[in-house]
Design a protein around this motif. Structure first.
Motif, PDB file in Angstrom:
ATOM      1  N   ALA A 124       0.838  -1.203   0.000  1.00  0.00           N
ATOM      2  CA  ALA A 124       0.000   0.000   0.000  1.00  0.00           C
ATOM      3  C   ALA A 124       0.872   1.251   0.000  1.00  0.00           C
ATOM      4  CB  ALA A 124      -0.906   0.010   1.225  1.00  0.00           C
ATOM      5  N   LEU A 125       0.257   2.344  -0.410  1.00  0.00           N
ATOM      6  CA  LEU A 125       0.848   3.677  -0.317  1.00  0.00           C
ATOM      7  C   LEU A 125      -0.111   4.537   0.499  1.00  0.00           C
ATOM      8  CD1 LEU A 125       2.159   3.772  -3.964  1.00  0.00           C
ATOM      9  CD2 LEU A 125       3.579   4.085  -1.935  1.00  0.00           C
ATOM     10  N   PRO A 126       0.312   5.718   0.974  1.00  0.00           N
ATOM     11  CA  PRO A 126      -0.519   6.492   1.896  1.00  0.00           C
ATOM     12  C   PRO A 126      -1.844   7.003   1.328  1.00  0.00           C
ATOM     13  CG  PRO A 126       1.731   7.336   1.867  1.00  0.00           C
ATOM     14  CD  PRO A 126       1.636   6.299   0.804  1.00  0.00           C
ATOM     15  N   THR A 127      -1.943   7.108   0.016  1.00  0.00           N
ATOM     16  CA  THR A 127      -3.194   7.498  -0.629  1.00  0.00           C
ATOM     17  C   THR A 127      -3.518   6.411  -1.653  1.00  0.00           C
ATOM     18  OG1 THR A 127      -2.014   8.826  -2.288  1.00  0.00           O
ATOM     19  CG2 THR A 127      -2.732   9.977  -0.290  1.00  0.00           C
ATOM     20  N   PRO A 128      -4.710   6.388  -2.246  1.00  0.00           N
ATOM     21  CA  PRO A 128      -5.063   5.292  -3.164  1.00  0.00           C
ATOM     22  C   PRO A 128      -4.393   5.423  -4.540  1.00  0.00           C
ATOM     23  CG  PRO A 128      -6.902   6.796  -2.957  1.00  0.00           C
ATOM     24  CD  PRO A 128      -5.860   7.258  -1.981  1.00  0.00           C
ATOM     25  N   ILE A 129      -3.066   5.376  -4.520  1.00  0.00           N
ATOM     26  CA  ILE A 129      -2.287   5.402  -5.749  1.00  0.00           C
ATOM     27  C   ILE A 129      -1.613   4.048  -5.913  1.00  0.00           C
ATOM     28  CG2 ILE A 129      -1.946   7.898  -5.754  1.00  0.00           C
ATOM     29  CD1 ILE A 129       0.850   7.464  -4.571  1.00  0.00           C
ATOM     30  N   ALA A 130      -1.279   3.710  -7.160  1.00  0.00           N
ATOM     31  CA  ALA A 130      -0.676   2.406  -7.442  1.00  0.00           C
ATOM     32  C   ALA A 130       0.813   2.502  -7.703  1.00  0.00           C
ATOM     33  CB  ALA A 130      -1.375   1.779  -8.650  1.00  0.00           C
ATOM     34  N   ILE A 131       1.357   3.735  -7.786  1.00  0.00           N
ATOM     35  CA  ILE A 131       2.764   3.925  -8.119  1.00  0.00           C
ATOM     36  C   ILE A 131       3.287   5.181  -7.430  1.00  0.00           C
ATOM     37  CG2 ILE A 131       2.144   5.149 -10.237  1.00  0.00           C
ATOM     38  CD1 ILE A 131       4.736   4.000 -11.507  1.00  0.00           C
ATOM     39  N   GLU A 132       4.544   5.111  -7.010  1.00  0.00           N
ATOM     40  CA  GLU A 132       5.247   6.274  -6.462  1.00  0.00           C
ATOM     41  C   GLU A 132       6.712   6.150  -6.856  1.00  0.00           C
ATOM     42  OE1 GLU A 132       4.269   8.003  -2.498  1.00  0.00           O
ATOM     43  OE2 GLU A 132       6.325   7.396  -2.029  1.00  0.00           O
ATOM     44  N   LEU A 133       7.348   7.283  -7.134  1.00  0.00           N
ATOM     45  CA  LEU A 133       8.763   7.303  -7.494  1.00  0.00           C
ATOM     46  C   LEU A 133       9.549   8.110  -6.467  1.00  0.00           C
ATOM     47  CD1 LEU A 133       7.609   6.302 -10.206  1.00  0.00           C
ATOM     48  CD2 LEU A 133       9.240   7.781 -11.348  1.00  0.00           C
ATOM     49  N   LYS A 134      10.717   7.617  -6.127  1.00  0.00           N
ATOM     50  CA  LYS A 134      11.681   8.300  -5.256  1.00  0.00           C
ATOM     51  C   LYS A 134      12.931   8.472  -6.092  1.00  0.00           C
ATOM     52  CE  LYS A 134      13.541   9.602  -1.293  1.00  0.00           C
ATOM     53  NZ  LYS A 134      14.232  10.804  -1.751  1.00  0.00           N
ATOM     54  N   CYS A 135      13.362   9.709  -6.302  1.00  0.00           N
ATOM     55  CA  CYS A 135      14.424   9.985  -7.268  1.00  0.00           C
ATOM     56  C   CYS A 135      15.586  10.760  -6.657  1.00  0.00           C
ATOM     57  CB  CYS A 135      13.874  10.823  -8.423  1.00  0.00           C
ATOM     58  SG  CYS A 135      12.454  10.121  -9.258  1.00  0.00           S
ATOM     59  N   VAL A 136      16.746  10.541  -7.241  1.00  0.00           N
ATOM     60  CA  VAL A 136      17.950  11.303  -6.918  1.00  0.00           C
ATOM     61  C   VAL A 136      18.521  11.809  -8.251  1.00  0.00           C
ATOM     62  CG1 VAL A 136      20.270  11.243  -5.905  1.00  0.00           C
ATOM     63  CG2 VAL A 136      18.430   9.849  -4.913  1.00  0.00           C
ATOM     64  N   ALA A 137      18.894  13.079  -8.263  1.00  0.00           N
ATOM     65  CA  ALA A 137      19.489  13.679  -9.462  1.00  0.00           C
ATOM     66  C   ALA A 137      20.818  14.320  -9.098  1.00  0.00           C
ATOM     67  CB  ALA A 137      18.552  14.726 -10.063  1.00  0.00           C
ATOM     68  N   GLN A 138      21.708  14.346 -10.056  1.00  0.00           N
ATOM     69  CA  GLN A 138      23.002  15.017  -9.901  1.00  0.00           C
ATOM     70  C   GLN A 138      22.990  16.216 -10.834  1.00  0.00           C
ATOM     71  OE1 GLN A 138      25.356  14.030  -7.644  1.00  0.00           O
ATOM     72  NE2 GLN A 138      26.410  15.920  -8.108  1.00  0.00           N
ATOM     73  N   LEU A 139      23.035  17.410 -10.231  1.00  0.00           N
ATOM     74  CA  LEU A 139      22.987  18.640 -11.010  1.00  0.00           C
ATOM     75  C   LEU A 139      24.353  18.969 -11.587  1.00  0.00           C
ATOM     76  CD1 LEU A 139      20.804  20.528  -8.432  1.00  0.00           C
ATOM     77  CD2 LEU A 139      20.040  19.567 -10.590  1.00  0.00           C
ATOM     78  N   LYS A 140      24.338  19.545 -12.744  1.00  0.00           N
ATOM     79  CA  LYS A 140      25.590  19.981 -13.368  1.00  0.00           C
ATOM     80  C   LYS A 140      26.052  21.273 -12.722  1.00  0.00           C
ATOM     81  CE  LYS A 140      24.103  17.782 -17.624  1.00  0.00           C
ATOM     82  NZ  LYS A 140      22.966  17.119 -17.019  1.00  0.00           N
TER      83      LYS A 140
END
Length: 141
Positions: A124-140
């Protein structure tokens, strides 16, 4: 030192946290779901009269979550190509992975330049969603 980032074009966080935090040249995005920034609805969800979730559309939610990630990246001064690591949470791995993976390939057609990815099946997720993304980016610089 770190800078909190709030993206006006992304849906509001469901808790007390920023959309992202920049530490040096690294950008950490909070979990991003597919909710609509305009009205907080969840694309593709259909409900019974009593409010319980009847069905959902993983393709609609996947397109929405990618748009929301892009909105947070834009607000952070980052771009799609800056992503280096993505953790994906799916509430039904068996049903949804194939459709999700096809949409991923549309956004990242070259595996050699795509960010690293881990996909997890969760209950489960905290709201009725089926997908969540956790991302990391490296800025130039």
């Amino acid at each position: 030192m770190s800078d909190a980032i709030h993206a006006d074009a992304a849906p509001k966080a469901v808790g007390s946290y920023p959309h992202a935090r920049r530490v040096g040249n690294t950008l950490y995005l909070s979990g991003i779901g597919p909710r609509s920034p305009a009205d907080n609805t969840i694309p593709g969800n259909e409900y019974f009269a009593d409010g319980r979730l009847r069905k959902y559309d993983i393709e609609a939610q996947t397109h929405a979550v990618f748009a929301n990630v892009r909105a947070v990246l834009d607000a952070s001064g980052a771009c799609w190509d800056d992503l280096v690591d993505v953790t994906v949470y799916l509430t039904d791995m068996t049903r949804d992975f194939k459709a999700y993976n096809a949409i991923w390939a549309e956004h990242f057609p070259d595996a050699a330049s795509a960010p690293c990815r881990t996909t997890l099946g969760i209950t489960a997720l905290p709201t009725p969603i089926a997908i969540e993304l956790k991302c990391v980016a490296q800025l130039k610089d």
